[in-house]
Enzyme design. Sequence first.
Site, PDB file in Angstrom:
ATOM      1  CB  SER A 120      -0.972  -0.016   1.221  1.00 30.19           C
ATOM      2  OG  SER A 120      -1.746  -1.139   1.358  1.00 30.19           O
TER       3      SER A 120
HETATM    4  N1  SAH Z   1      -0.624  -5.207   3.831  1.00 27.38           N
HETATM    5  C1  SAH Z   1      -0.091  -5.452   2.617  1.00 27.38           C
HETATM    6  C2  SAH Z   1      -0.582  -5.142   1.533  1.00 27.38           C
HETATM    7  C3  SAH Z   1      -1.879  -5.534   1.461  1.00 27.38           C
HETATM    8  S1  SAH Z   1      -2.391  -6.135  -0.274  1.00 27.38           S
HETATM    9  C4  SAH Z   1       1.687  -4.802   2.699  1.00 27.38           C
HETATM   10  O1  SAH Z   1       2.080  -3.959   3.891  1.00 27.38           O
HETATM   11  O2  SAH Z   1       2.298  -4.935   1.716  1.00 27.38           O
HETATM   12  C5  SAH Z   1      -3.927  -7.225   0.360  1.00 27.38           C
HETATM   13  C6  SAH Z   1      -3.285  -8.508   0.476  1.00 27.38           C
HETATM   14  O3  SAH Z   1      -4.434  -9.400   1.011  1.00 27.38           O
HETATM   15  C7  SAH Z   1      -2.942  -9.541  -0.731  1.00 27.38           C
HETATM   16  O4  SAH Z   1      -1.457  -9.964  -0.450  1.00 27.38           O
HETATM   17  C8  SAH Z   1      -3.772 -10.351  -1.111  1.00 27.38           C
HETATM   18  O5  SAH Z   1      -3.115 -11.636  -1.762  1.00 27.38           O
HETATM   19  C9  SAH Z   1      -4.194 -10.637   0.336  1.00 27.38           C
HETATM   20  N2  SAH Z   1      -5.494 -11.208   0.701  1.00 27.38           N
HETATM   21  C10 SAH Z   1      -6.724 -11.109   0.026  1.00 27.38           C
HETATM   22  N3  SAH Z   1      -7.650 -11.823   0.545  1.00 27.38           N
HETATM   23  C11 SAH Z   1      -7.399 -12.554   1.622  1.00 27.38           C
HETATM   24  C12 SAH Z   1      -7.457 -13.552   2.317  1.00 27.38           C
HETATM   25  N4  SAH Z   1      -8.993 -13.876   2.416  1.00 27.38           N
HETATM   26  N5  SAH Z   1      -6.810 -13.982   3.450  1.00 27.38           N
HETATM   27  C13 SAH Z   1      -5.516 -13.461   3.562  1.00 27.38           C
HETATM   28  N6  SAH Z   1      -4.963 -12.599   2.709  1.00 27.38           N
HETATM   29  C14 SAH Z   1      -5.861 -11.953   1.692  1.00 27.38           C
END
Ligand code: SAH
Length: 271
Positions: free
Chosen positions: A117
């Site tokens: 992000s």
């Molecule tokens: N917090 C992260 C960025 C988030 S991007 C950072 O600091 O880099 C959102 C993430 O959520 C992605 O990696 C995606 O694969 C994950 N995601 C989406 N649905 C999910 C779920 N049900 N359980 C776990 N992760 C999930």
Amino acid sequence: MRNISLPQRSQRTFWSPVKAHSAGAPAGFDRMGWARRFCGTGFLGSDIGKDYKLKSMDLPDARERMVTVQVAGRGVRDARVLAAMREVPRHRFVPEAMAGDAYQDRPLPIGEGQTISQPYMVAAMTAALAPGAADRVLEVGTGSGYQAAILARLAGSVVTIERHAALAARARATIDALGIANIRVVVGDGSNGYPDEAPYDRILVTAGAPAVPESLKAQLADGGRLVIPVGSEGLQHLIVVERRADAFTTSEGEGCVFVPLIGEHGWPASR
Ligand code: SAH
């Protein structure tokens, strides 16, 4: 769910959590107001600061500018959050070829179609979450591990769950390389939370959900707080849920755009 945590390493003094200077909501921070201007993991564009390719020697300066201009300059005033953003080396959490872009005012691709992000977004969500120094935190959506590292500076311990095993493994490797000892990385569907270690004082979801998952509310401790983007796949609103005993209060912020939360209490995987 598969836990891929490696044995915990001894903690380097560098990573002792930042001491709380105050409890409760950060002074002078309008928890929802930030979302009115900048929100989401998607690039919204900015004329604040020029984006340059940086050499590694410039990275600490770039990080300082990131905090001063992009984060504090937009109204995040929580000193603990600003300190954590100054200390965590964001460039270590992006693909090596993009290290010089790590302090730009935008999200960056990290593989598997996912993004780390925008720095401001990480700071604003962290300030909205307001983790205390002893708190147990669950993050849903590990991605690069950067947000988890910020939370680990501010809280007692962090469990972070990611559905892509490859991203979780890379995040774990980065976290270990930095000697961060209070993060546990789990592979699984975080839309179900992670009941094994519940309840949590704070839960942060960094992917957009169609609704607030009941599973996450159920895993909040008394006095706990959940921050989650909720809405359609194209547009969400940041929701803050607070729990007092069995009563939940919900407040809603402005629009944001996050990658979708995919899972049992999120969007279907086939979309
Ligand atoms: N917090 C992260 C960025 C988030 S991007 C950072 O600091 O880099 C959102 C993430 O959520 C992605 O990696 C995606 O694969 C994950 N995601 C989406 N649905 C999910 C779920 N049900 N359980 C776990 N992760 C999930």
